[in-house]
Design a protein around this motif. Structure first.
Motif, mmCIF file in Angstrom:
data_model
loop_
_atom_site.group_PDB
_atom_site.id
_atom_site.type_symbol
_atom_site.label_atom_id
_atom_site.label_comp_id
_atom_site.label_asym_id
_atom_site.label_seq_id
_atom_site.Cartn_x
_atom_site.Cartn_y
_atom_site.Cartn_z
ATOM 1 N N MET A 1 0.872 -1.262 0.003
ATOM 2 C CA MET A 1 0.096 -0.100 -0.280
ATOM 3 C C MET A 1 0.717 1.093 0.195
ATOM 4 N N GLN A 2 0.385 2.211 -0.823
ATOM 5 C CA GLN A 2 1.251 3.509 -0.691
ATOM 6 C C GLN A 2 0.188 4.558 -0.582
ATOM 7 N N ILE A 3 0.695 5.594 0.231
ATOM 8 C CA ILE A 3 -0.009 6.870 0.499
ATOM 9 C C ILE A 3 0.304 7.924 -0.474
ATOM 10 N N ALA A 4 -0.457 8.461 -0.851
ATOM 11 C CA ALA A 4 -0.170 9.306 -2.151
ATOM 12 C C ALA A 4 0.366 10.727 -1.680
ATOM 13 N N ASN A 5 0.401 11.140 -0.720
ATOM 14 C CA ASN A 5 0.557 12.410 -0.264
ATOM 15 C C ASN A 5 2.218 12.693 0.124
ATOM 16 N N GLY A 6 2.667 11.611 0.848
ATOM 17 C CA GLY A 6 4.192 11.520 1.143
ATOM 18 C C GLY A 6 4.282 10.676 2.210
ATOM 19 N N ASN A 7 5.632 10.942 3.233
ATOM 20 C CA ASN A 7 5.812 9.823 4.161
ATOM 21 C C ASN A 7 5.387 10.228 5.543
ATOM 22 N N TYR A 8 5.050 11.562 5.858
ATOM 23 C CA TYR A 8 4.865 11.779 7.300
ATOM 24 C C TYR A 8 3.598 12.251 7.476
ATOM 25 N N ILE A 9 2.747 11.164 8.061
ATOM 26 C CA ILE A 9 1.286 11.219 8.129
ATOM 27 C C ILE A 9 0.971 11.618 9.797
ATOM 28 N N VAL A 10 0.207 12.422 9.991
ATOM 29 C CA VAL A 10 -0.338 12.838 11.400
ATOM 30 C C VAL A 10 -1.824 12.504 11.607
ATOM 31 N N ILE A 11 -2.031 11.646 12.498
ATOM 32 C CA ILE A 11 -3.444 11.283 13.007
ATOM 33 C C ILE A 11 -3.831 12.170 14.119
ATOM 34 N N GLU A 12 -4.905 13.233 13.965
ATOM 35 C CA GLU A 12 -5.228 13.866 15.175
ATOM 36 C C GLU A 12 -6.787 13.798 15.573
ATOM 37 N N GLY A 13 -7.009 14.176 16.603
ATOM 38 C CA GLY A 13 -8.521 13.924 17.163
ATOM 39 C C GLY A 13 -8.653 14.259 18.432
#
Length: 219
Positions: A1-13
């Motif tokens: 699986m690949q994330i289109a936007n880039g390599n550093y993903i933040v999950i917030e909430g």
């Protein structure tokens, strides 16, 4: 699986939304480095929930220094064998929460310290915000039964939620922000819920605010 936007993903909430659980699942699927906020180590947190005015500054200062240390150790030292980095917080939330809890000279001092510490960090390639209504957050908090969280008031959760929304409006020209309405979803125990969110996160997003299931209430 690949994330289109880039390599550093933040999950917030907001508190109780499930961001840490989702970050753990995502990092496992992506074989990613995982940065989890170590909030339970903050010795001032139980005291803050009981007496916010007295303990606001030490609780926020502790959070900021610990977040800075943790992010610096990971983000400043790339790993050649792990393409992605997943974090369950963005460093800017430090100022977001402080703005709700501090006043006057304490807030101004905190803002100066934050600006200095924040200058070294890269922006996330994608910031994902998991949204639940305040009543559902309360149910989630009761369900996980952390003793120091049981005194959290609904009004405090509403303030934090609105602070996130205000922050996103300011940041929407800087980074892609994806707001996912996960009301009623159980992505930990329901693979279909999790896969749906995973597919959404994998898509490409331009800078700006992007909503799934309509605009979150209060935005």
């Amino acid at each position: 699986m690949q994330i289109a936007n880039g390599n550093y993903i933040v999950i917030e909430g907001n508190i109780g939304t499930g961001k840490t659980s989702f970050s753990e699942l995502l990092a496992k699927d992506l074989n990613a480095r995982l940065i989890l906020e170590e909030f339970s180590d903050n010795p001032f947190l139980p005291l803050f929930y009981k007496n916010p005015e007295r303990y606001a500054f030490p609780v926020e200062l502790f959070f900021m220094t610990e977040r800075h240390k943790q992010l610096q150790e990971v983000l400043m030292n790339p790993d050649l064998f792990q393409q992605y980095t997943i974090a369950d917080y963005v460093f800017s939330k430090t100022l977001l929460f402080a703005g709700q809890n501090l006043r006057g000279e304490e807030l101004r001092l905190f803002q100066r310290l934050f600006t200095t510490l924040n200058s070294i960090f890269p922006q996330p390639d994608l910031l994902v915000y998991l949204h639940r209504s305040v009543p559902e957050l309360i149910r989630q908090i009761k369900k996980r039964n952390r003793s120091y969280e049981q005194d959290i008031a609904p009004d405090y959760l509403k303030k934090i939620q609105q602070a996130y929304f205000n922050f996103f409006r300011l940041q929407q020209n800087e980074i892609p922000i994806l707001v996912l309405d996960v009301e009623g979803m159980d992505f930990v125990h329901n693979p279909e819920d999790y896969q749906l969110l995973l597919d959404l996160i994998a898509q490409p997003y331009e800078k700006g605010l992007h909503f799934w299931k309509g605009r979150a209430e209060g935005f």
